[in-house]
Design an enzyme around this catalytic site. Structure first.
Site, PDB file in Angstrom:
ATOM      1  N   GLU A 104       0.845  -1.303   0.024  1.00  0.00           N
ATOM      2  CA  GLU A 104      -0.024   0.053  -0.001  1.00  0.00           C
ATOM      3  C   GLU A 104       0.854   1.213  -0.003  1.00  0.00           C
ATOM      4  O   GLU A 104       0.575   2.195  -0.510  1.00  0.00           O
ATOM      5  CB  GLU A 104      -0.860  -0.005   1.167  1.00  0.00           C
ATOM      6  CG  GLU A 104      -1.981  -1.101   1.185  1.00  0.00           C
ATOM      7  CD  GLU A 104      -1.571  -2.578   1.514  1.00  0.00           C
ATOM      8  OE1 GLU A 104      -2.244  -3.357   1.037  1.00  0.00           O
ATOM      9  OE2 GLU A 104      -0.603  -2.619   1.872  1.00  0.00           O
ATOM     10  N   HIS A 160     -10.699  -6.462   8.091  1.00  0.00           N
ATOM     11  CA  HIS A 160     -10.896  -6.431   6.815  1.00  0.00           C
ATOM     12  C   HIS A 160     -12.174  -5.959   6.608  1.00  0.00           C
ATOM     13  O   HIS A 160     -12.962  -5.807   5.738  1.00  0.00           O
ATOM     14  CB  HIS A 160     -10.846  -7.664   5.910  1.00  0.00           C
ATOM     15  CG  HIS A 160      -9.614  -8.294   5.722  1.00  0.00           C
ATOM     16  ND1 HIS A 160      -8.980  -8.876   6.804  1.00  0.00           N
ATOM     17  CD2 HIS A 160      -8.723  -8.319   4.699  1.00  0.00           C
ATOM     18  CE1 HIS A 160      -7.825  -9.331   6.141  1.00  0.00           C
ATOM     19  NE2 HIS A 160      -7.662  -8.869   4.858  1.00  0.00           N
TER      20      HIS A 160
END
Length: 322
Positions: free
Chosen positions: A56, A125
Site C-alpha cells: 500500500e 478487513h
C-alpha cells in the site's frame, strides 16, 4: 453498485489519457477482489490499469508522485483497514502539498477502498474508518449510497484537482438501482433529502441510508414521518441541508455503521447542536456500532452492525412512540 463504479472508471479512462488505475490484482482476468475493475485492463492495457505488488505504501507513493506530475491516478487500496499502512503518503503528502506549496501544487488523486462489515471478512478487513480521514485537512471524503450516485460521484472525484477518498462499502457492491445511460456527475458537498417528513430527521450516508429509509417506512405505520438525509459526501459537508431539516423537525438521529465512539456522527451532532440548538426538542441521538473490533461470526457481525430495528427503536424513543 460494483458495475456502476466500473462504468465510471471506464468512462474516465476513455475521456482522459492522464487517468490511470493502479492497485493489487486489479488487472484481468480477475479485475480486482470484488471484480470492480474487470475488463478494464483488457480494454485499455496494463500500462493504464496496473496491477501492483502487495504494498500500500508503494501504491500511494507512486500515485501521489504521478498526480504531482500531471496524471490523474485512481489508486485502489483493497481494504480500508490497510490505509493505516500508507497513511503517511495520504495524510502528510497528498493532503498537504497544495497548502505547503502556496496553492501551486495540486494532487488530483482518487483513492478507492472497500470497507465495512457484512461479508464475514473479520476484524482486519471490515472497518469503517471515514472519521480518520475527515479529521485530515486537505482530503475530500465520499461515501455513496446507491449505484447512480456512485458512478456520478466517482467521476467527479477523478476530475477533481484535490485528493479524494472514495469509500465503497463491500455489502453495497451488490445493491441494485437505476443508473442513467448518459455520463453524469454530482457536485461534492451536496446532500440529498431521500424522504420528506415533519417529525424527525434521520441523517446517514452509505448503505445505512437504505436502512434509514426502511426504518422511516416502519415509523410511518406508527404515524411518525421522518426526513431522511443522505450526506453523500462527508468532506465537504452539506451541513446547511441537515440543519434546514432539523429546524423543521426539531429532532435529529444520526446513523452510521462505524464505531459510535469518536465516529463521524459525533462531529455531525456537535455541528447540529452549535447551529440549531434552540430548535431542538431533545438531544441529538446516534446509532452506530459498539466499541469493539468487527467480529467474524455471522450472528455477532449482524449484532455489531446497526440494523433497521435499532434505528426504529431510537427514533421511537425520541418521539415517545411505542
Amino acid at each position: 453498485m460494483a458495475r456502476a463504479i466500473n462504468q465510471a472508471l471506464d468512462s474516465a479512462l476513455a475521456a482522459d489519457p492522464s487517468v490511470f488505475l493502479l492497485g493489487e490484482d486489479i488487472a484481468d482476468p480477475g479485475g480486482g477482489v470484488f471484480t470492480v475493475t474487470k475488463g478494464l485492463s483488457t480494454r485499455y492495457g496494463t500500462e493504464r490499469v496496473r496491477a501492483t505488488p502487495i504494498s500500500e505504501e508503494a501504491i500511494l507513493g507512486v500515485a501521489v508522485g504521478a498526480a504531482i506530475a500531471g496524471f490523474r491516478p485512481v489508486a485502489e487500496i483493497m481494504i480500508m483497514d490497510f490505509l493505516g499502512v500508507c497513511l503517511d503518503q495520504l495524510a502528510n503528502h497528498a493532503a498537504k502539498l497544495r497548502y505547503m506549496s502556496g496553492g501551486r501544487t495540486s494532487v488530483p488523486l482518487t483513492v478507492r477502498c472497500s470497507a465495512g462489515a457484512g461479508l464475514q471478512m473479520g476484524a482486519q478487513h471490515s472497518e469503517m474508518l471515514e472519521a480518520w480521514l475527515c479529521h485530515i485537512p486537505g482530503l475530500k471524503v465520499v461515501v455513496p449510497s446507491n449505484p447512480a450516485d456512485a458512478r456520478a460521484l466517482l467521476t467527479t472525484c477523478i476530475f477533481d484537482d484535490d485528493p479524494c477518498v472514495f469509500v465503497e462499502q463491500t455489502s453495497a457492491y451488490f445493491k441494485k438501482g437505476p443508473v442513467p445511460d448518459e455520463e453524469h456527475t454530482l457536485a461534492l458537498g451536496e446532500a440529498a433529502v431521500r424522504r420528506e417528513g415533519a417529525d424527525l430527521t434521520i441523517v446517514s450516508y452509505g448503505r445505512q441510508v437504505n436502512d434509514a429509509l426502511a426504518a422511516a417506512e416502519t415509523l410511518a405505520a406508527d404515524g411518525v414521518e421522518a426526513d431522511v438525509v443522505d450526506l453523500r459526501t462527508l468532506v465537504p459537508l452539506d451541513i446547511d441541508t441537515v440543519c434546514r431539516s432539523v429546524t423543521k423537525t426539531g429532532r435529529a438521529l444520526v446513523v452510521h455503521e462505524a464505531v459510535t465512539r469518536c465516529g463521524f456522527g459525533a462531529e455531525l451532532s456537535a455541528q447540529i447542536g452549535e447551529r440549531v440548538f434552540e430548535r431542538l426538542k431533545g438531544p441529538v441521538r446516534r446509532v452506530g456500532a459498539p466499541n469493539t473490533p468487527v467480529p467474524y461470526a455471522r450472528e455477532l457481525e449482524a449484532a455489531f452492525v446497526p440494523q433497521v430495528a435499532d434505528i426504529v427503536g431510537a427514533a421511537r424513543s425520541m418521539v415517545a412512540v411505542g
